[in-house]
Design an enzyme around this catalytic site. Structure first.
Site, PDB file in Angstrom:
ATOM      1  CG  ASP A  55      -3.082   3.722  -2.336  1.00 49.65           C
ATOM      2  OD1 ASP A  55      -4.027   2.950  -2.077  1.00 49.65           O
ATOM      3  OD2 ASP A  55      -2.633   4.535  -1.510  1.00 49.65           O
TER       4      ASP A  55
ATOM      5  CG  ASP B 238      -1.965   1.093   1.156  1.00 50.97           C
ATOM      6  OD1 ASP B 238      -2.964   0.904   0.453  1.00 50.97           O
ATOM      7  OD2 ASP B 238      -1.776   2.142   1.800  1.00 50.97           O
TER       8      ASP B 238
END
Length: 647
Positions: free
Chosen positions: A301, A258
């Protein structure tokens, strides 16, 4: 003109290799049809030889047909065997070219032999020769129709010889037969041409359909922004990798990545820059892809990682650190330089996970733990995490069954002005005593409540309790209350909080809402709307844990804040940490420049307090000042510190 005609004739009578898909389709069709053609040809040849056995010379009635039978049988056997041989492009082209060239010689051999038998015997045997040539060639043309060059060559050799021979005989019957065969041949050539064109179009259409299907499959399994496999493909790869690892008794690592600080990039520079950043992230991640390491973009993301044939935890950590180091390098987009980092959580199969569901869930938990440890951290799921996960599961079930009003209560920690010694506010802190789990620490149940979306169900009843209790304090003592990202995440949620305040009888200007920096940057626009709504009511807004997120000064300036709270990570042992000292000094100066109050939280040691005094810090909070206390004890505390409770 002549050159164009020659080129056209050449294309009709030779095998063209510009369409490999067509060549392969011709090859497959001929491998089924040519054994049949040779069987028909040889049966008819043996039948013709039998009718001339007693009347034609032995070499013509026995030896030549025997040789032709051997030749035809060899060719039929070859094509039969080719059905089980992998059809490589080179083999296909060579085989079809050889078949096309041999068609002339084979057709000529059978034709010359048949016409050589014509002078022997009576009208019946001569008719047999004519029938043999006319009918057999039709069968051959049909069997060769997928290889146009061979079919045209065979037609030309047999029928031209037939027509010329029988026209030259001068017999009206033979002349009629020759004309009839010529007409039939012309019709056959037209039919052959049309069929070949349809066959070619069909193959090309199938090729285009397969290409389109392949493209659709690629689009369905590839992330269009980064070029990496997408979420769907990742889980397909995960299932395949797990099956392979299970069969081989090997280890497999599953990881989740992440990006830290990506959300502010979108907020500050827009989604266009955010997309370009994700593309560059994908390009950097592609450097790590190899046969035993695959990466995918799962959405937003977040990225997935698969590592086959894991040797050791150290090797995994080395891979994770390599990825983290690559993503910490600044990204340049136009004239903008962007710095982010990546948190990574990994789990090893079969050591800590038994299937795909567990692998993903445990990797996600490891990622969550790595983000709690700080931006850019790496976490490998362990037995301790497994125990924590089980504990979180029990906590989650306890929260879902909890009677919030009866099981949850509040304690209050004072915020003191160390220059005057007076208490200026209390921060309300939630406490939970579960009938099943007993006392549950806030550090345990709050992250779980946030993760499962339960936190906003706690906010309203606890806020009512806090407001009711704070009414007993002196007017100048404020209440500080924590809000989560979900509490500020929608206009409806904000309005419910405002309704509670307005119905409480507590003055809104005595209330400060603490919102974490991380919560603000999750949705900056909605956070601004929520803050503006609370400020319009008269409430103060404190930015909690300041310095731990990725907000920029331009973002802070856009928010209507009244306080900054410096996170305890900068306060802890500040007297021994020059970097923390400089950061706190800068934050105090920044808050003064922005005309904001500044609270240093987490003060636990006298040495830390003395440093803060030296830096000019006025407001502090922490165990050194006081531990959190029940509401009833706050009245006694205020009396001790010189404040008098109101009636």
């Amino acid at each position: 003109m002549k050159t164009a005609l020659f080129d056209r004739l050449k294309s009709l009578l030779t095998v063209q290799r510009d369409n490999p898909r067509l060549l392969k389709a011709q090859y497959i069709a001929l491998s089924r049809q040519l054994p049949i053609m040779y069987a028909i040809l040889l049966i008819n040849t043996l039948a013709l030889a039998a009718t001339h056995y007693a009347i034609a010379p032995r070499w013509l009635a026995v030896y030549i047909p025997a040789a032709l039978t051997v030749l035809g049988s060899a060719r039929a056997l070859m094509w039969w065997r080719l059905r089980h041989v992998p059809a490589t492009p080179e083999l296909v082209f060579k085989t079809l070219t050889r078949t096309s060239r041999l068609a002339f010689f084979i057709a000529l051999s059978f034709t010359v032999w048949a016409l050589a038998l014509f002078p022997y015997g009576d009208s019946y045997t001569r008719s047999h020769v004519a029938f043999y040539m006319a009918i057999t060639v039709i069968a051959c043309i049909f069997c060769l129709m997928h290889l146009r060059s061979a079919a045209l060559t065979t037609t030309a050799v047999v029928n031209l010889a037939f027509v010329a021979f029988f026209l030259a005989a001068g017999n009206p019957t033979y002349t009629a037969m020759a004309i009839n065969v010529l007409l039939v041949s012309a019709a056959m050539i037209l039919v052959l041409h049309d069929h070949y064109q349809d066959f070619t179009r069909l193959v090309n259409t199938q090729a285009r359909s397969e290409e389109l299907s392949d493209e659709n499959r690629r689009l369905a399994n590839e992330d269009s922004l980064t070029g990496l496999p997408n979420r769907r493909q990742f889980f397909a790869l995960l299932d395949g990798a797990l099956a392979e690892a299970r069969d081989e008794g090997a280890k497999l690592a599953v990881g989740l990545i992440d990006l830290d600080g990506f959300k502010p990039v979108n907020d500050v520079y827009g989604h266009s820059v955010g997309d370009k950043l994700l593309f560059q992230v994908g390009q950097r991640l592609l450097r790590f892809v190899r046969n035993d390491l695959q990466l995918a973009r799962l959405g937003g993301d977040e990225f997935g990682l698969l590592i086959r044939h894991v040797d050791s935890d150290q090797a995994l950590i080395a891979v994770g650190e390599g990825i983290g180091e690559a993503l910490r390098e600044p990204f340049v987009i136009g004239d903008i330089q962007i710095a982010i980092s990546a948190s990574l959580g990994m789990v090893v199969y079969p050591d800590m996970a038994g299937d795909a569901v567990e692998a993903y869930e445990f990797a996600d938990y490891a990622l969550y733990d790595s983000k709690r440890a700080g931006a850019g951290a790496l976490c490998l799921f362990s037995a301790a995490h497994y125990r924590d996960l089980k504990r979180d599961g029990a906590t989650e079930q306890g929260l879902r069954r909890a009677n919030i009003v009866e099981e949850f209560d509040l304690v209050f920690q004072p915020i003191v002005n160390i220059q005057t010694g007076r208490t200026v506010a209390f921060e309300a802190l939630a406490r939970w005593v579960s009938p099943d789990l007993g006392p549950v620490a806030p550090g345990q149940f709050i992250p779980v409540a946030e993760r499962i979306g339960f936190i906003n169900r706690l906010t309203l009843p606890l806020l009512r309790k806090a407001l009711a209790g704070a009414r007993s304090w002196p007017y100048e003592v404020r209440l500080s209350f924590n809000l989560s990202a979900r509490d500020c995440g929608s206009k409806e949620a904000v309005n419910k909080i405002i309704d509670v305040i307005q119905c409480s009888g507590f003055q809104p200007r005595r209330l400060d809402f603490e919102i974490t920096e991380t919560a603000v940057i999750q949705d900056l626009d909605q956070a601004k709307n929520a803050i503006n709504a609370f400020r319009a009511l008269g409430c103060g807004i404190s930015l909690d844990d300041f310095g731990t997120g990725y907000s920029s000064l331009s973002q802070l300036h856009a928010l209507s804040l009244t306080k900054l709270k410096i996170d305890r990570t900068f306060i802890s042992r500040i007297e021994h940490n020059p970097a923390s000292y400089k950061i706190v000094k800068s934050l105090l100066a920044l808050s003064a420049d922005m005309e904001l109050e500044c609270v240093s939280e987490g003060v636990e040691r006298e040495e830390e307090l003395q440093v803060l005094k030296g830096l000019g810090c006025a407001l502090v909070q922490g165990y050194l000042i006081s531990r959190p206390m029940p509401l009833a004890q706050t009245i006694h505390w205020l009396a001790q510190t010189g404040c008098v409770a109101v009636d």
